[in-house]
Design an enzyme around this catalytic site. Structure first.
Site, PDB file in Angstrom:
ATOM      1  N   ILE A 153       0.819  -1.151   0.014  1.00 23.74           N
ATOM      2  CA  ILE A 153       0.156  -0.108   0.003  1.00 23.74           C
ATOM      3  C   ILE A 153       0.695   1.292  -0.112  1.00 23.74           C
ATOM      4  CG2 ILE A 153      -1.722   1.173   1.427  1.00 23.74           C
ATOM      5  CD1 ILE A 153      -2.726  -1.454   2.340  1.00 23.74           C
ATOM      6  N   GLU A 164     -12.893   1.563  17.080  1.00 23.73           N
ATOM      7  CA  GLU A 164     -14.068   1.484  15.853  1.00 23.73           C
ATOM      8  C   GLU A 164     -15.157   0.825  16.476  1.00 23.73           C
ATOM      9  OE1 GLU A 164     -12.555   0.359  12.049  1.00 23.73           O
ATOM     10  OE2 GLU A 164     -10.820   1.644  12.135  1.00 23.73           O
ATOM     11  N   ALA A 179      -4.092   3.007   8.248  1.00 22.13           N
ATOM     12  CA  ALA A 179      -3.521   1.477   8.421  1.00 22.13           C
ATOM     13  C   ALA A 179      -4.527   1.083   9.589  1.00 22.13           C
ATOM     14  CB  ALA A 179      -2.269   1.940   9.025  1.00 22.13           C
ATOM     15  N   ARG A 180      -4.302   1.325  10.829  1.00 21.44           N
ATOM     16  CA  ARG A 180      -5.084   0.696  11.844  1.00 21.44           C
ATOM     17  C   ARG A 180      -5.190   1.984  13.092  1.00 21.44           C
ATOM     18  NH1 ARG A 180      -6.736  -2.446   9.011  1.00 21.44           N
ATOM     19  NH2 ARG A 180      -7.015  -4.483   9.357  1.00 21.44           N
ATOM     20  N   HIS A 224     -13.743   3.844   7.805  1.00 20.43           N
ATOM     21  CA  HIS A 224     -12.774   2.594   7.576  1.00 20.43           C
ATOM     22  C   HIS A 224     -13.245   1.934   6.132  1.00 20.43           C
ATOM     23  CE1 HIS A 224     -10.236  -0.637   9.291  1.00 20.43           C
ATOM     24  NE2 HIS A 224      -9.993  -0.668   7.922  1.00 20.43           N
TER      25      HIS A 224
HETATM   26  C1  GLV Z   1      -8.696  -3.344   5.999  1.00 19.93           C
HETATM   27  O1  GLV Z   1      -8.487  -2.577   6.700  1.00 19.93           O
HETATM   28  C2  GLV Z   1      -7.667  -4.531   5.738  1.00 19.93           C
HETATM   29  O2  GLV Z   1      -6.724  -4.637   6.640  1.00 19.93           O
HETATM   30  O3  GLV Z   1      -7.835  -5.133   4.770  1.00 19.93           O
END
Ligand code: GLV
Length: 324
Positions: free
Chosen positions: A162, A272, A242-243, A290
């Site tokens: 990514i 979340e 990302a997270r 998200h």
């Molecule tokens: C989405 O957030 C994933 O990890 O695919």
């Protein structure tokens, strides 16, 4: 002679039809059809007897869930590239293979990252709110100025699939690229992106836009906290696709309130779907729910890859994309 028993695939959510069709050819399918996250108790009941479970990133796959599935369980196919929701060690102890969906969502997530970079630097959402509000406005030399991307430094934390796609896109906007990553990217990747690897401290100090693309691990939890935000330029923008827990959301809200950084674009949150209550109050934040991989094409590809992983494990051919 009795026909051999077909394996049971359990889906914790409604998946795209093409993925379900693949699974139906290979075995029986039991699926939870609601769109919202499945309540824990229902999830534990649902997985009982499964040989493979296809999970979403909101499903906590831990010892309790693995035991609720039963000893015949052989594969957890997470329909996501991130797998911080899965206790991989607990799965390994039970001989359960865990797979994820790398690669197929890189482009979509990179697109959304650029959308957040542009939305924050050019104040797109703030402008939309102003126009919708009906308040008076007119073109003005100094009205709602943002910052251009040309010549600015994009700092990428985590130059995986990514991160690299984000860098490629950003270069088309004239940005320079620097990155921080545990491992050095291959020389041809660095050369192709003209990307410089830097320690995090230097990246924080120099980046005009800092974009996060690392997995969530114990090491990256709160990687960006009050000290790191303080080390950034007051004109800098933070983007997180990302997270959520990679960023200390409370510290971020404080930094934005106090103008210690200019803006933030967030696709992910620490708890979340809860969002730190100060963030929606701020004009210099763009918040999306998200959506990184949320295109029809990408979600279909993710679900199909998860299905093929589960089928491949159950047929004895091994996983296509096991987690490392
Ligand atoms: C989405 O957030 C994933 O990890 O695919």
């Amino acid at each position: 002679m009795a026909a051999p028993q077909r394996p049971l695939f359990v889906l914790t959510n409604r998946l795209p039809e093409s993925a379900v069709a693949l699974l139906r050819e290979a075995g029986e399918v039991r699926s939870d059809e609601r769109e919202a996250a499945i309540p824990r108790r229902d999830l534990l009941d649902l997985v009982a007897g499964a040989e493979a479970v296809l999970t979403l990133l909101g499903d906590r796959v831990d010892a309790e869930l693995l035991d609720a599935a039963g000893p015949q369980l052989r594969c957890v196919a997470n329909v996501a590239v991130g797998y911080d929701n899965v206790d991989v060690a607990a799965a390994a102890e039970r001989g359960v293979v865990v797979t994820n969906t790398p690669g197929v969502l890189d482009e979509a997530t990179a697109d959304l990252t650029l959308a957040l970079i542009l939305a924050t630097t050019r104040r797109v959402v703030e402008g939309d709110r102003l126009v919708r509000s009906g308040r008076a406005w007119s073109w003005g030399m100094h009205f709602m100025l943002g910052g251009g991307l040309q010549g600015k430094l994009l700092g990428i934390v985590g130059l995986g699939g990514i991160g690299r796609r984000v860098a490629q896109r950003a270069r088309a906007f004239g940005m320079r690229i620097a990155y921080h990553s545990r491992h050095r990217a291959p020389a041809e990747v660095e050369a192709g992106l003209e990307a410089e690897r830097m320690p995090l401290e230097r990246l924080l100090a120099e980046a005009d836009v800092l974009s996060l693309h690392c997995p969530l691990t114990p090491e990256t939890h709160h990687l960006i906290g009050a000290a790191e935000l303080a080390a950034m330029k007051p004109s800098a923008v933070l983007v997180n696709t990302a997270r959520g827990p990679v960023v200390d959301e409370g510290a971020l809200a404080a930094a934005l309130e106090e103008g210690r950084i200019a803006a933030a674009g967030l696709d992910v949150y620490e708890r979340e779907p809860h969002v730190e209550r100060r963030l929606p109050e701020l004009d210099n934040v763009v918040l999306v729910p998200h959506l990184g991989s949320a295109t029809v094409e990408t979600r279909t590809a993710m679900a199909e890859l998860a299905a093929r992983n589960a089928i491949s494990v159950l047929s004895g051919q091994g996983p296509l994309t096991p987690v490392r």
